[in-house]
Write a protein that holds these residues in place. Structure first.
Motif, PDB file in Angstrom:
ATOM      1  N   THR A  17       0.859  -1.181   0.000  1.00 24.69           N
ATOM      2  CA  THR A  17       0.000   0.000   0.000  1.00 24.69           C
ATOM      3  C   THR A  17       0.895   1.231   0.000  1.00 24.69           C
ATOM      4  OG1 THR A  17      -1.698  -1.153   1.263  1.00 24.69           O
ATOM      5  CG2 THR A  17      -1.816   1.244   1.222  1.00 24.69           C
ATOM      6  N   VAL A  18       0.574   2.183  -0.860  1.00 25.87           N
ATOM      7  CA  VAL A  18       1.291   3.455  -0.880  1.00 25.87           C
ATOM      8  C   VAL A  18       0.270   4.572  -0.724  1.00 25.87           C
ATOM      9  CG1 VAL A  18       3.221   2.662  -2.280  1.00 25.87           C
ATOM     10  CG2 VAL A  18       1.239   3.604  -3.403  1.00 25.87           C
ATOM     11  N   THR A  19       0.715   5.672  -0.187  1.00 26.75           N
ATOM     12  CA  THR A  19      -0.141   6.844  -0.072  1.00 26.75           C
ATOM     13  C   THR A  19       0.318   7.845  -1.111  1.00 26.75           C
ATOM     14  OG1 THR A  19      -0.498   6.467   2.284  1.00 26.75           O
ATOM     15  CG2 THR A  19      -0.962   8.681   1.447  1.00 26.75           C
ATOM     16  N   VAL A  20      -0.618   8.260  -1.951  1.00 24.63           N
ATOM     17  CA  VAL A  20      -0.329   9.243  -2.990  1.00 24.63           C
ATOM     18  C   VAL A  20      -1.207  10.465  -2.737  1.00 24.63           C
ATOM     19  CG1 VAL A  20       0.323   7.478  -4.668  1.00 24.63           C
ATOM     20  CG2 VAL A  20      -2.037   8.281  -4.598  1.00 24.63           C
ATOM     21  N   PRO A  24      -4.664  13.064   0.310  1.00 29.21           N
ATOM     22  CA  PRO A  24      -3.968  11.770   0.316  1.00 29.21           C
ATOM     23  C   PRO A  24      -4.920  10.612   0.035  1.00 29.21           C
ATOM     24  CG  PRO A  24      -4.399  12.473   2.558  1.00 29.21           C
ATOM     25  CD  PRO A  24      -4.889  13.587   1.655  1.00 29.21           C
ATOM     26  N   TYR A  25      -4.418   9.619  -0.692  1.00 31.87           N
ATOM     27  CA  TYR A  25      -5.182   8.409  -0.991  1.00 31.87           C
ATOM     28  C   TYR A  25      -4.266   7.208  -0.795  1.00 31.87           C
ATOM     29  CZ  TYR A  25      -8.547  11.533  -3.171  1.00 31.87           C
ATOM     30  OH  TYR A  25      -9.463  12.532  -3.395  1.00 31.87           O
ATOM     31  N   ALA A  26      -4.741   6.219  -0.049  1.00 35.93           N
ATOM     32  CA  ALA A  26      -4.009   4.970   0.108  1.00 35.93           C
ATOM     33  C   ALA A  26      -4.388   4.058  -1.054  1.00 35.93           C
ATOM     34  CB  ALA A  26      -4.356   4.319   1.437  1.00 35.93           C
ATOM     35  N   ILE A  27      -3.370   3.573  -1.764  1.00 33.28           N
ATOM     36  CA  ILE A  27      -3.587   2.759  -2.955  1.00 33.28           C
ATOM     37  C   ILE A  27      -2.859   1.427  -2.789  1.00 33.28           C
ATOM     38  CG2 ILE A  27      -3.199   2.607  -5.458  1.00 33.28           C
ATOM     39  CD1 ILE A  27      -5.141   4.806  -4.736  1.00 33.28           C
TER      40      ILE A  27
END
Length: 105
Positions: free
Chosen positions: A3-6, A12-15
């Motif tokens: 999971t990365v946060t962009v 911010p969105y966790a993807i």
């Protein structure tokens, strides 16, 4: 699965993404954010969902033009080794995230 946060349009969105794809997802999110900001600058604030949709359509248009220039419009990826296969995985993850956002509105 990693999971990365962009950050897109200042939020911010966790993807989720495949392990090892974190840097690629962050780079793609930066590109998407640039398109979202361009759209926002042109049309003003119309809500994230509409901004995201308009930016996604711009990217889809660019992808179509690139495929047309390469003569591969409408062709399905031939194998998992096809570079478009990884892109499809990322786009599916983004589409799932957009659907979650839309469901929460």
């Amino acid at each position: 699965m990693a999971t990365v946060t962009v950050e897109v349009n200042g939020r911010p969105y966790a993807i989720g993404c495949a392990d090892g794809q974190e840097d690629r997802v962050v780079a793609l999110a930066r590109q998407f954010d640039q398109h979202v900001r361009e759209v926002a600058g042109s049309v003003g604030h119309v809500g994230d969902l509409r901004l995201f949709l308009m930016a996604a359509l711009l990217l889809a248009d660019e992808l179509h033009d690139a495929r047309a220039a390469l003569g591969i419009v409408g062709r399905e990826p031939e194998s998992p080794a096809d570079p478009d296969a990884g892109l499809a995985e990322v786009l599916n993850a983004v589409a799932a995230r957009i659907e979650k956002i839309a469901a929460g509105l």
